[in-house]
Motif scaffolding. Structure first.
Motif, PDB file in Angstrom:
ATOM      1  N   MET A   1       0.799  -1.220   0.000  1.00 48.06           N
ATOM      2  CA  MET A   1       0.000   0.000   0.000  1.00 48.06           C
ATOM      3  C   MET A   1       0.838   1.279   0.000  1.00 48.06           C
ATOM      4  O   MET A   1       0.418   2.294  -0.541  1.00 48.06           O
ATOM      5  CB  MET A   1      -0.943   0.007   1.212  1.00 48.06           C
ATOM      6  CG  MET A   1      -0.223   0.087   2.551  1.00 48.06           C
ATOM      7  SD  MET A   1      -1.324   0.429   3.953  1.00 48.06           S
ATOM      8  CE  MET A   1      -1.762   2.144   3.679  1.00 48.06           C
ATOM      9  N   ASP A   2       2.014   1.239   0.620  1.00 42.12           N
ATOM     10  CA  ASP A   2       2.748   2.482   0.833  1.00 42.12           C
ATOM     11  C   ASP A   2       3.172   3.199  -0.442  1.00 42.12           C
ATOM     12  O   ASP A   2       2.992   4.414  -0.558  1.00 42.12           O
ATOM     13  CB  ASP A   2       3.942   2.231   1.756  1.00 42.12           C
ATOM     14  CG  ASP A   2       3.506   1.679   3.101  1.00 42.12           C
ATOM     15  OD1 ASP A   2       2.595   2.262   3.708  1.00 42.12           O
ATOM     16  OD2 ASP A   2       4.051   0.651   3.528  1.00 42.12           O
ATOM     17  N   PRO A   3       3.765   2.523  -1.436  1.00 41.35           N
ATOM     18  CA  PRO A   3       4.075   3.245  -2.671  1.00 41.35           C
ATOM     19  C   PRO A   3       2.834   3.798  -3.369  1.00 41.35           C
ATOM     20  O   PRO A   3       2.925   4.796  -4.090  1.00 41.35           O
ATOM     21  CB  PRO A   3       4.764   2.179  -3.529  1.00 41.35           C
ATOM     22  CG  PRO A   3       5.324   1.205  -2.552  1.00 41.35           C
ATOM     23  CD  PRO A   3       4.301   1.145  -1.461  1.00 41.35           C
ATOM     24  N   GLN A   4       1.682   3.184  -3.127  1.00 41.06           N
ATOM     25  CA  GLN A   4       0.466   3.665  -3.771  1.00 41.06           C
ATOM     26  C   GLN A   4       0.013   4.985  -3.150  1.00 41.06           C
ATOM     27  O   GLN A   4      -0.314   5.936  -3.869  1.00 41.06           O
ATOM     28  CB  GLN A   4      -0.623   2.587  -3.694  1.00 41.06           C
ATOM     29  CG  GLN A   4      -0.239   1.322  -4.469  1.00 41.06           C
ATOM     30  CD  GLN A   4      -1.252   0.206  -4.298  1.00 41.06           C
ATOM     31  OE1 GLN A   4      -2.421   0.331  -4.667  1.00 41.06           O
ATOM     32  NE2 GLN A   4      -0.812  -0.906  -3.734  1.00 41.06           N
ATOM     33  N   TRP A   5      -0.013   5.073  -1.815  1.00 40.06           N
ATOM     34  CA  TRP A   5      -0.401   6.377  -1.242  1.00 40.06           C
ATOM     35  C   TRP A   5       0.676   7.419  -1.494  1.00 40.06           C
ATOM     36  O   TRP A   5       0.359   8.618  -1.615  1.00 40.06           O
ATOM     37  CB  TRP A   5      -0.792   6.288   0.227  1.00 40.06           C
ATOM     38  CG  TRP A   5       0.212   5.889   1.262  1.00 40.06           C
ATOM     39  CD1 TRP A   5       0.230   4.722   1.959  1.00 40.06           C
ATOM     40  CD2 TRP A   5       1.303   6.667   1.785  1.00 40.06           C
ATOM     41  NE1 TRP A   5       1.278   4.712   2.862  1.00 40.06           N
ATOM     42  CE2 TRP A   5       1.941   5.899   2.774  1.00 40.06           C
ATOM     43  CE3 TRP A   5       1.800   7.951   1.501  1.00 40.06           C
ATOM     44  CZ2 TRP A   5       3.068   6.340   3.478  1.00 40.06           C
ATOM     45  CZ3 TRP A   5       2.921   8.407   2.195  1.00 40.06           C
ATOM     46  CH2 TRP A   5       3.533   7.609   3.180  1.00 40.06           C
ATOM     47  N   ASN A   6       1.942   6.987  -1.584  1.00 41.40           N
ATOM     48  CA  ASN A   6       2.988   7.938  -1.966  1.00 41.40           C
ATOM     49  C   ASN A   6       2.706   8.538  -3.344  1.00 41.40           C
ATOM     50  O   ASN A   6       2.914   9.729  -3.577  1.00 41.40           O
ATOM     51  CB  ASN A   6       4.351   7.245  -1.968  1.00 41.40           C
ATOM     52  CG  ASN A   6       5.028   7.243  -0.617  1.00 41.40           C
ATOM     53  OD1 ASN A   6       5.777   8.153  -0.280  1.00 41.40           O
ATOM     54  ND2 ASN A   6       4.743   6.223   0.174  1.00 41.40           N
ATOM     55  N   THR A   7       2.244   7.703  -4.275  1.00 42.16           N
ATOM     56  CA  THR A   7       1.926   8.174  -5.619  1.00 42.16           C
ATOM     57  C   THR A   7       0.825   9.236  -5.580  1.00 42.16           C
ATOM     58  O   THR A   7       0.918  10.282  -6.231  1.00 42.16           O
ATOM     59  CB  THR A   7       1.490   7.001  -6.509  1.00 42.16           C
ATOM     60  OG1 THR A   7       2.552   6.047  -6.593  1.00 42.16           O
ATOM     61  CG2 THR A   7       1.125   7.481  -7.915  1.00 42.16           C
TER      62      THR A   7
END
Length: 504
Positions: A219-225
């Motif tokens: 999930m983390d790279p997705q919310w970073n995006t």
């Protein structure tokens, strides 16, 4: 944030700031406008291949610009992305595909495409993982197509459906306490709100540069995006986490903040000191699982505040330690609730309420009802609250192993072990590990003499590498409860007489 969906946010930013860099991966840099163009073209390709609103689409690519482009294309179409860990093998991959009902997939390589087809999808489109362009290798045979090449020739204009914050955009699989991973049903609003919260607590401005080194299936790279898209700043994507080159990348790209977790900070701290350790632009580091005894050393070495954050796939961002709370250093505090969230302790367990939060577990109403009660999500983490209102973790209710930054469900590993013809029963437990926090240990009862390496190879073929037991110990029989369940609390603690299957 005014956008009601991920596609709406992308269109808004493409209209107002199309030339701002958004994704950097090695030599590849894609602007907001280029990402919007490629996502729109890919959405048209998926629509031409029969993908409709609500359909699940698996995405299995290594890190690069392809994953976020594919995710945003699926989101714009009103379909549902099913991120797949690139390390999954036959058993865990088949579970995710079968449970989600994904019939279409996007892959970053021929091997992944073949594995997805074997797992049950009907068609796989391939992309260049680096830039979402034409695929370098498309396996021959039915069921595959070059999605990158088709997107290059597809119309750029895309007619999106009317989507809102409550529309589902992800089935995000996360390891549960029993059985195989459960699919968290996440909405457009979940991602928009998570990004908004983190942007706010970090005080992100247009001058910032973000970085991620985690796999995009998490999930983390997705919310970073989403955060970077909303703030109009670049996201630097690393192929993988490497402690020896991480800070070099941070310096080269002028990174000003990043998020890490698990064993990452420990690996970084154990690197040899470098005269350039403080020659960077980082102003704050967000981290989950900071080792209290190492916290001050981390801040001293790099000259920047490291602040704890707590969250789950089920709930997004929940707790954080403010940047100006210097008293938290070394305390083990995981923070106070983020804006819009409430937290309390019920019978020793940390429970969370507020947005964002998953809508439930896919195809599992019983697990949803057990986890979410009267609007409160029961985390499974045991906690206490200090006199300043900060929460501290003290243990877990779940039968879960936290190996570095990965969750490993003991039951999932046990289910694979007992499928070996020589295994009568198996029990998987956590053992303390100085570097990774916990390691995976398997107790095994066999019906015939079996080389431990044979059992490990059997698991390696079926589960992701991080789930494979490091320690394996044979037992003649298991202690049992009155209900004929293995009494794990009566098993020998620690490594004991187990074989170290990695020889570390």
């Amino acid at each position: 944030m005014t956008a009601a969906s991920l596609g709406g946010l992308l269109r808004e930013r493409a209209a107002t700031a199309p030339d701002r860099p958004l994704l950097r991966f090695g030599p590849v840099t894609l602007t907001v406008g280029q990402v919007a163009d490629r996502a729109g073209r890919l959405a048209n390709v998926l629509r031409a291949h029969g993908v409709e609103r609500g359909d699940r689409v698996a995405v299995m690519t290594p890190n690069g610009a392809a994953f976020p482009v594919a995710w945003l294309a699926i989101a714009a179409l009103g379909a549902v992305a099913v991120p797949v860990n690139a390390g999954y093998r036959s058993t865990d991959l088949a579970h995710v595909i079968g449970d989600s009902g994904a019939r279409t997939a996007l892959a970053g390589g021929a091997d992944a495409a073949t594995a997805l087809l074997r797992a049950g999808v009907d068609q796989v489109g391939l992309l260049d993982p680096a830039d979402a362009g034409p695929a370098p290798d498309v396996p021959a045979g039915p069921g595959t197509f070059d999605a990158g090449a088709e997107a290059a020739g597809a119309p750029a204009a895309f007619d999106p459906p009317d989507l809102g914050p409550d529309d589902v955009v992800n089935i995000q699989y996360t390891s549960g306490t029993t059985g195989f991973p459960k699919g968290c049903v996440l909405t457009h609003g979940y991602w928009l709100r998570t990004a908004e919260i983190v942007r706010g607590i970090l005080g992100v401005t247009e001058t910032d540069v973000d970085l991620t080194a985690q796999p995009f299936s998490y999930m983390d790279p997705q919310w970073n995006t989403v955060l970077c898209l909303d703030a109009g700043i670049p996201l630097v994507i690393l192929p993988r986490f490497s402690a020896s080159t991480f800070w070099k990348s941070v310096r080269e790209h002028g990174v000003t903040f990043f998020y890490v977790l698990g064993t990452m900070p420990v690996f970084l701290l154990r690197q040899p000191p470098d005269p350039a350790d403080r020659e960077h632009d980082v102003r704050i580091v967000l981290c989950s699982g900071i080792v209290p005894e190492l916290h001050a050393s981390m801040e001293e070495r790099w000259g920047v505040p490291w602040r704890e954050a707590y969250g789950m796939t089920e709930t997004g961002a929940d707790l954080f330690v403010p940047a100006d709370d210097t008293s938290s250093v070394g305390s083990g505090a995981i923070g106070v609730p983020v804006p819009g969230k409430e937290a309390r302790i019920v019978d020793g367990e940390l429970v969370i309420r507020g947005e964002p939060m998953m809508r439930g577990y896919w195809n599992d109403p019983a697990a949803t009802a057990e986890r979410i009660r009267d609007g409160w999500l029961y985390t499974g983490d045991l906690a206490r609250q200090d006199d300043r209102g900060r929460f501290h973790l003290v243990g877990r209710r779940k039968d879960m192993i936290r190996r570095g930054g990965e969750n490993v469900a003991a039951a999932e590993v046990e289910a694979v072990l007992v499928r070996h013809p020589a295994v009568r029963a198996a029990a998987v437990v956590a053992v303390p590990d100085e570097l990774r926090g916990e390691e995976v240990k398997a107790f095994v009862q066999v019906g015939r003499a079996t080389d431990p390496a044979e059992l490990i190879a059997f698991v390696c073929e079926r589960l992701a590498p991080f789930k494979v037991p490091r320690f394996l110990e044979y037992v003649d029989e298991f202690p049992m409860t009155p209900s004929e369940r293995i009494a794990k609390h009566l098993l020998p603690p620690g490594r004991g007489a187990a074989d170290d299957m990695r020889g570390e």
